[in-house]
Design a protein around this motif. Structure first.
Motif, PDB file in Angstrom:
ATOM      1  N   GLY A 132     -77.483 -18.325  42.639  1.00  0.00           N
ATOM      2  CA  GLY A 132     -77.357 -17.664  41.344  1.00  0.00           C
ATOM      3  C   GLY A 132     -76.923 -16.213  41.489  1.00  0.00           C
ATOM      4  N   LEU A 133     -77.490 -15.503  42.487  1.00  0.00           N
ATOM      5  CA  LEU A 133     -77.066 -14.130  42.761  1.00  0.00           C
ATOM      6  C   LEU A 133     -75.591 -14.084  43.148  1.00  0.00           C
ATOM      7  CD1 LEU A 133     -79.807 -12.298  44.883  1.00  0.00           C
ATOM      8  CD2 LEU A 133     -78.825 -11.552  42.726  1.00  0.00           C
ATOM      9  N   ASP A 134     -75.207 -15.024  44.003  1.00  0.00           N
ATOM     10  CA  ASP A 134     -73.820 -15.089  44.455  1.00  0.00           C
ATOM     11  C   ASP A 134     -72.880 -15.305  43.275  1.00  0.00           C
ATOM     12  OD1 ASP A 134     -71.556 -15.276  46.005  1.00  0.00           O
ATOM     13  OD2 ASP A 134     -72.086 -17.163  46.970  1.00  0.00           O
ATOM     14  N   LEU A 135     -73.234 -16.236  42.404  1.00  0.00           N
ATOM     15  CA  LEU A 135     -72.389 -16.544  41.254  1.00  0.00           C
ATOM     16  C   LEU A 135     -72.295 -15.349  40.308  1.00  0.00           C
ATOM     17  CD1 LEU A 135     -70.749 -18.662  39.712  1.00  0.00           C
ATOM     18  CD2 LEU A 135     -72.883 -19.491  38.701  1.00  0.00           C
ATOM     19  N   ALA A 136     -73.417 -14.695  40.046  1.00  0.00           N
ATOM     20  CA  ALA A 136     -73.419 -13.550  39.128  1.00  0.00           C
ATOM     21  C   ALA A 136     -72.573 -12.403  39.669  1.00  0.00           C
ATOM     22  CB  ALA A 136     -74.845 -13.079  38.873  1.00  0.00           C
ATOM     23  N   GLY A 137     -72.626 -12.175  40.973  1.00  0.00           N
ATOM     24  CA  GLY A 137     -71.814 -11.111  41.557  1.00  0.00           C
ATOM     25  C   GLY A 137     -70.352 -11.475  41.651  1.00  0.00           C
ATOM     26  N   THR A 138     -70.070 -12.733  41.947  1.00  0.00           N
ATOM     27  CA  THR A 138     -68.681 -13.186  42.063  1.00  0.00           C
ATOM     28  C   THR A 138     -67.939 -13.025  40.747  1.00  0.00           C
ATOM     29  OG1 THR A 138     -69.248 -14.791  43.798  1.00  0.00           O
ATOM     30  CG2 THR A 138     -67.217 -15.189  42.574  1.00  0.00           C
ATOM     31  N   LEU A 139     -68.634 -13.211  39.638  1.00  0.00           N
ATOM     32  CA  LEU A 139     -68.012 -13.126  38.316  1.00  0.00           C
ATOM     33  C   LEU A 139     -67.977 -11.697  37.767  1.00  0.00           C
ATOM     34  CD1 LEU A 139     -69.476 -16.352  36.668  1.00  0.00           C
ATOM     35  CD2 LEU A 139     -67.112 -15.955  37.330  1.00  0.00           C
ATOM     36  N   ASP A 161     -76.187 -30.997  41.404  1.00  0.00           N
ATOM     37  CA  ASP A 161     -75.812 -30.187  42.565  1.00  0.00           C
ATOM     38  C   ASP A 161     -74.297 -30.066  42.668  1.00  0.00           C
ATOM     39  OD1 ASP A 161     -78.455 -29.870  43.181  1.00  0.00           O
ATOM     40  OD2 ASP A 161     -78.471 -31.278  44.859  1.00  0.00           O
ATOM     41  N   ARG A 162     -73.599 -31.163  42.445  1.00  0.00           N
ATOM     42  CA  ARG A 162     -72.139 -31.117  42.522  1.00  0.00           C
ATOM     43  C   ARG A 162     -71.561 -30.256  41.392  1.00  0.00           C
ATOM     44  NH1 ARG A 162     -72.526 -36.812  43.946  1.00  0.00           N
ATOM     45  NH2 ARG A 162     -71.664 -37.497  41.932  1.00  0.00           N
ATOM     46  N   HIS A 163     -72.187 -30.330  40.220  1.00  0.00           N
ATOM     47  CA  HIS A 163     -71.756 -29.494  39.097  1.00  0.00           C
ATOM     48  C   HIS A 163     -71.899 -28.019  39.455  1.00  0.00           C
ATOM     49  CE1 HIS A 163     -72.370 -27.233  35.330  1.00  0.00           C
ATOM     50  NE2 HIS A 163     -71.622 -28.152  34.723  1.00  0.00           N
ATOM     51  N   ARG A 164     -73.055 -27.633  39.951  1.00  0.00           N
ATOM     52  CA  ARG A 164     -73.303 -26.236  40.322  1.00  0.00           C
ATOM     53  C   ARG A 164     -72.317 -25.780  41.396  1.00  0.00           C
ATOM     54  NH1 ARG A 164     -77.816 -26.963  42.984  1.00  0.00           N
ATOM     55  NH2 ARG A 164     -76.501 -27.190  44.830  1.00  0.00           N
ATOM     56  N   ASP A 165     -72.117 -26.614  42.414  1.00  0.00           N
ATOM     57  CA  ASP A 165     -71.230 -26.239  43.517  1.00  0.00           C
ATOM     58  C   ASP A 165     -69.783 -26.116  43.049  1.00  0.00           C
ATOM     59  OD1 ASP A 165     -73.447 -26.294  45.125  1.00  0.00           O
ATOM     60  OD2 ASP A 165     -73.007 -28.242  46.023  1.00  0.00           O
ATOM     61  N   HIS A 166     -69.372 -26.983  42.138  1.00  0.00           N
ATOM     62  CA  HIS A 166     -67.995 -26.920  41.635  1.00  0.00           C
ATOM     63  C   HIS A 166     -67.746 -25.610  40.913  1.00  0.00           C
ATOM     64  CE1 HIS A 166     -64.216 -27.836  39.679  1.00  0.00           C
ATOM     65  NE2 HIS A 166     -64.767 -27.617  38.503  1.00  0.00           N
ATOM     66  N   TYR A 167     -68.683 -25.179  40.079  1.00  0.00           N
ATOM     67  CA  TYR A 167     -68.451 -23.962  39.310  1.00  0.00           C
ATOM     68  C   TYR A 167     -68.613 -22.713  40.162  1.00  0.00           C
ATOM     69  CZ  TYR A 167     -67.476 -26.742  35.320  1.00  0.00           C
ATOM     70  OH  TYR A 167     -66.857 -27.633  34.475  1.00  0.00           O
ATOM     71  N   LEU A 168     -69.396 -22.775  41.228  1.00  0.00           N
ATOM     72  CA  LEU A 168     -69.414 -21.656  42.170  1.00  0.00           C
ATOM     73  C   LEU A 168     -68.072 -21.565  42.892  1.00  0.00           C
ATOM     74  CD1 LEU A 168     -70.842 -19.362  43.628  1.00  0.00           C
ATOM     75  CD2 LEU A 168     -71.798 -21.049  45.228  1.00  0.00           C
ATOM     76  N   ARG A 169     -67.510 -22.708  43.313  1.00  0.00           N
ATOM     77  CA  ARG A 169     -66.193 -22.712  43.952  1.00  0.00           C
ATOM     78  C   ARG A 169     -65.124 -22.203  42.988  1.00  0.00           C
ATOM     79  NH1 ARG A 169     -67.804 -27.827  46.004  1.00  0.00           N
ATOM     80  NH2 ARG A 169     -66.634 -28.826  44.306  1.00  0.00           N
ATOM     81  N   GLU A 193     -75.352 -10.750  49.169  1.00  0.00           N
ATOM     82  CA  GLU A 193     -75.261 -11.213  47.784  1.00  0.00           C
ATOM     83  C   GLU A 193     -76.082 -10.312  46.863  1.00  0.00           C
ATOM     84  OE1 GLU A 193     -74.899 -14.810  50.496  1.00  0.00           O
ATOM     85  OE2 GLU A 193     -76.310 -13.139  50.270  1.00  0.00           O
ATOM     86  N   ARG A 194     -77.255  -9.899  47.333  1.00  0.00           N
ATOM     87  CA  ARG A 194     -78.109  -9.042  46.508  1.00  0.00           C
ATOM     88  C   ARG A 194     -77.504  -7.641  46.374  1.00  0.00           C
ATOM     89  NH1 ARG A 194     -82.992  -8.358  44.142  1.00  0.00           N
ATOM     90  NH2 ARG A 194     -83.913  -6.290  44.330  1.00  0.00           N
ATOM     91  N   ILE A 195     -76.958  -7.109  47.454  1.00  0.00           N
ATOM     92  CA  ILE A 195     -76.346  -5.779  47.391  1.00  0.00           C
ATOM     93  C   ILE A 195     -75.203  -5.773  46.379  1.00  0.00           C
ATOM     94  CG2 ILE A 195     -74.977  -4.110  48.692  1.00  0.00           C
ATOM     95  CD1 ILE A 195     -76.716  -4.885  51.149  1.00  0.00           C
ATOM     96  N   ARG A 196     -74.356  -6.812  46.440  1.00  0.00           N
ATOM     97  CA  ARG A 196     -73.252  -6.870  45.490  1.00  0.00           C
ATOM     98  C   ARG A 196     -73.767  -7.004  44.060  1.00  0.00           C
ATOM     99  NH1 ARG A 196     -69.057 -11.774  45.739  1.00  0.00           N
ATOM    100  NH2 ARG A 196     -71.038 -12.849  45.428  1.00  0.00           N
ATOM    101  N   ALA A 197     -74.773  -7.862  43.846  1.00  0.00           N
ATOM    102  CA  ALA A 197     -75.318  -8.027  42.494  1.00  0.00           C
ATOM    103  C   ALA A 197     -75.891  -6.715  41.970  1.00  0.00           C
ATOM    104  CB  ALA A 197     -76.378  -9.121  42.492  1.00  0.00           C
ATOM    105  N   LEU A 198     -76.469  -5.891  42.856  1.00  0.00           N
ATOM    106  CA  LEU A 198     -77.047  -4.617  42.426  1.00  0.00           C
ATOM    107  C   LEU A 198     -75.971  -3.647  41.947  1.00  0.00           C
ATOM    108  CD1 LEU A 198     -79.806  -4.142  45.151  1.00  0.00           C
ATOM    109  CD2 LEU A 198     -80.203  -4.238  42.677  1.00  0.00           C
ATOM    110  N   TRP A 199     -74.872  -3.497  42.724  1.00  0.00           N
ATOM    111  CA  TRP A 199     -73.868  -2.540  42.252  1.00  0.00           C
ATOM    112  C   TRP A 199     -73.089  -3.068  41.049  1.00  0.00           C
ATOM    113  CZ3 TRP A 199     -68.827  -4.011  42.258  1.00  0.00           C
ATOM    114  CH2 TRP A 199     -68.316  -4.813  43.295  1.00  0.00           C
ATOM    115  N   VAL A 200     -72.907  -4.390  40.965  1.00  0.00           N
ATOM    116  CA  VAL A 200     -72.263  -4.943  39.775  1.00  0.00           C
ATOM    117  C   VAL A 200     -73.153  -4.720  38.553  1.00  0.00           C
ATOM    118  CG1 VAL A 200     -71.463  -7.055  38.645  1.00  0.00           C
ATOM    119  CG2 VAL A 200     -70.896  -6.649  41.041  1.00  0.00           C
TER     120      VAL A 200
END
Length: 693
Positions: free
Chosen positions: A408-415, A356-364, A445-452
């Protein structure tokens, strides 16, 4: 520094012979027995017989079989961005070449590796594959070579060598070791032995007994060498008994007692804090930096302030290796050492919490990168690429648990910037599509992932796929929070379909929306580039130059380098339209220099073609022919022609016409073929008139 390679002369000769006789050779054997290092040394011996390339692809940290072909292509420098199947791209690219592909550590991806290897061998007759793993691939025609332990004489030589280099570590599967990443060379095993150990003399019999007790397994011997700092072999050998039982309570299968015993020595040599950090570090895929170690591994009895000191202790014990990387100092664990740590993490009951900490660190980290992207783009690109495997691990953790699918959606759109700007369209599309399929709940998060996702699909040339995601985005965004992005991507699709007036109108509308919303980096600046390209294609060069000048002023104000590079290319195209050869050459080289920093394949190849036209006009038709050949090799192998044809073909045709007129068809074809064999990196240097070593 590199450690020496000890022994294996007979085995090297046998593997070399097998590679010559068989198109697929798989080295099998237990962990630590030396598969990787033996394969690597055999490949070096025979490299000259494969003039078109020898590639090593490390698979130990790859867990998603869908990214196997992408990983292989990336190792070859084949940065395909199209929507074609990557297996087809690889097969087409390898088909005319005589080359050797080494796939290291395949056992956890056997089915995927077998399928890919079978496809490549059938479609690329000049390809040979050398694989390593703990089991065969099961592909027709496979020749299996079981890697034996070292002969006792070689094992003793290795122990002596590593006792003198006790702080250096070998390759996880090293047949005698791999590249040392930390520490300094000692004085040699025959002398005093280890620092402060107090034992003297040759110790040959004791060393032989110790090696035999370790079954002459190279990795076990390397770990044992560290212990010779404090005691002679005669005292170490009796400690081999029951080490596995001591460490695990006697439960579970013994994969290899002697290797586990050697690992147990290292474990017992560690302080409690070092043991805990060892276990927690196992969550990282491949390398990591100090910040990641502190964020992910600190907690409880290991406060953040002690992580660096504890990590230094693990480096000193050769359990963690230090690497100098362009993105900064990085550290990594050997595969077998990491596996051992993961087992302890499970026994400690901390696996879920540390993941969990690994996932949260890479999202940050992704969010921080997105926020700091302007002004530090090259720096952040290097860091994100260095962390690519850890981002994959974060995606894996998100997509394995429906509870974390929104993350996961948030991370994919953020990148988005990584997928769009940095030559990673295929991988981005994979994660975006997977995350969108898992989490269908409405939300920003889903809207952003869709346009990305629509943007990425359009850049791949998959205009129907882009349209589908764009329609979904509009349907799920009744408030119009992403309206500007939808219009922007609509404009991109129109541009790629050749509707230049329609593209201009849509992109003007998108620019007005982004300007009102303050969306500069992901919205306004890309629109400036696309609008300028559309205006130019529509035959409006004066407006093109005005748009580019405004866009570059914005780039300057925001420290934006990627969009500036795109605009430099459009400037070059505008100069080309006006016949301004020197201006076109200057702008194209500026764009190409920046494109190389971001591994932007499409921009690189169109710049090379623009430069080919300019140098042909200036009288260097031979250079132009070679550059055109190198560019064509990229189009042929990448599928990018689907994207480029409506816009970029005219420049390529004019460059070819100019060069053929100067050289004649026969000489042009000869030089074109020479260029077609060039690596793109070499072609870029050639286009920039840089020294080629």
């Amino acid at each position: 520094m590199e450690t020496t390679f000890v022994g294996r002369r007979v085995e090297i000769a046998q593997v070399v012979r097998l590679i010559r006789e068989s198109r697929l050779v798989t080295l099998t054997g237990l962990g630590g027995v030396g598969k990787t290092r033996l394969a690597g040394r055999a490949a070096e011996e025979i490299a000259g017989e494969f003039p078109d390339g020898l590639w090593l692809v490390e698979l130990a940290c790859l867990t998603d079989p869908h990214l196997l072909a992408e990983t292989v292509a990336d190792s070859m420098g084949l940065a395909d961005q199209s929507a074609r199947l990557q297996e087809e791209v690889l097969a087409d690219w390898l088909s005319p070449r005589r080359s050797l592909l080494m796939l290291d550590t395949c056992e956890h991806l056997v089915e995927a590796v077998a399928s890919l290897v079978d496809t490549l061998l059938r479609r690329a007759p000049g390809l040979r594959v050398l694989a390593t793993g703990r089991q065969p691939l099961g592909v027709s025609g496979e020749h299996i070579y079981l890697v034996p332990p070292l002969p006792v004489e070689d094992a003793v030589a290795l122990l002596r060598d590593r006792a003198g280099l006790a702080r250096d570590a070998g390759d996880a599967d090293g047949a005698g070791a791999g590249p040392a990443r930390a520490g300094t060379a000692g004085s040699g095993a025959e002398g005093s032995g280890a620092e402060g150990g107090g034992w003297r003399g040759d110790g040959a019999e004791g060393m032989a007994a110790l090696c035999e007790g370790l079954d002459c397994i190279p990795l076990a011997i390397e770990l044992a060498a560290v212990q010779l700092r404090t005691m002679p072999p005669a005292l170490l050998t009796p400690q081999l008994h029951d080490r596995y039982r001591l460490l695990t309570g006697g439960d579970g299968p013994m994969r290899h007692e002697s290797l586990r015993a050697a690992m147990g020595w290292s474990h017992e040599l560690c302080t409690p804090a070092e043991r805990l950090l060892w276990a927690r570090l196992s969550v990282f895929a491949a390398g990591f930096d100090l910040e990641a170690a502190e964020r992910v591994c600190a907690g409880g009895p290991l406060p953040s302030a002690l992580v660096l000191e504890t990590l230094t202790g693990l480096v000193d014990k050769s359990l963690v290796q230090r690497e100098d990387h362009p993105a900064g100092v990085r550290l990594r664990m050997l595969d077998t050492v990491r596996e051992f740590g993961a087992e302890w993490l499970l026994l400690l009951g901390e696996t879920g919490a540390v993941q969990d900490r690994h996932r949260d660190h890479y999202l940050r980290l992704a969010r921080r990168c997105a926020a700091e992207w302007p002004g530090r783009q090259v720096e952040w690109y290097g860091r994100i690429r260095a962390e690519q495997r850890n981002f994959r691990k974060a995606f894996e953790l998100c997509l394995a648990d429906p509870e974390w699918s929104r993350t996961g959606l948030d991370l994919a759109g953020t990148l988005w910037f990584l997928w769009v700007c940095c030559g990673m369209l295929r991988e981005g599309r994979h994660y975006l599509e997977t995350a969108l399929g898992m989490d269908t709940r409405p939300g920003p998060e889903r809207i952003r992932a869709l346009w990305v996702c629509a943007w990425v699909a359009a850049l791949q040339g998959d205009l129907d796929g882009a349209r589908e995601r764009l329609d979904q985005c509009r349907a799920e965004d009744p408030g119009g929070s992403a309206a500007g992005y939808a219009i922007q991507i609509e404009g991109l699709i129109s541009l790629m379909r050749g509707d230049y007036p329609g593209a201009v109108e849509l992109l003007d509308e998108a620019m007005a929306w982004h300007m009102a919303e303050g969306d500069v980096l992901s919205g306004l600046l890309p629109c400036y580039t696309l609008a300028a390209l559309s205006l130019l294609a529509a035959g409006r060069p004066e407006e093109t130059m005005e748009t580019l000048s405004e866009g570059q002023a914005l780039c300057e104000a925001h420290g934006e380098e990627w969009s500036r590079a795109q605009m430099e290319y459009v400037f070059a195209w505008a100069e080309h339209v006006k016949g301004g050869t020197s201006g076109a050459l200057r702008h194209a080289r500026a764009a190409l220099t920046a494109a190389r920093l971001f591994d932007d394949l499409l921009l690189s190849v169109v710049c090379v073609e623009m430069i080919a036209w300019a140098v042909a006009v200036e009288g260097a038709a031979g250079r132009a022919a070679r550059l055109l050949g190198a560019a064509q090799a990229v189009w042929d192998s990448s599928g990018l022609s689907q994207f480029g044809s409506p816009i970029f073909i005219p420049i390529r045709r004019r460059a070819v016409h100019q060069a053929v007129r100067a050289l004649g068809g026969g000489e042009f074809n000869t030089l074109f073929a020479e260029g077609h064999r060039l690596d793109l990196g070499i072609a870029v240097k050639y286009a920039l008139e840089e020294k080629i070593s």
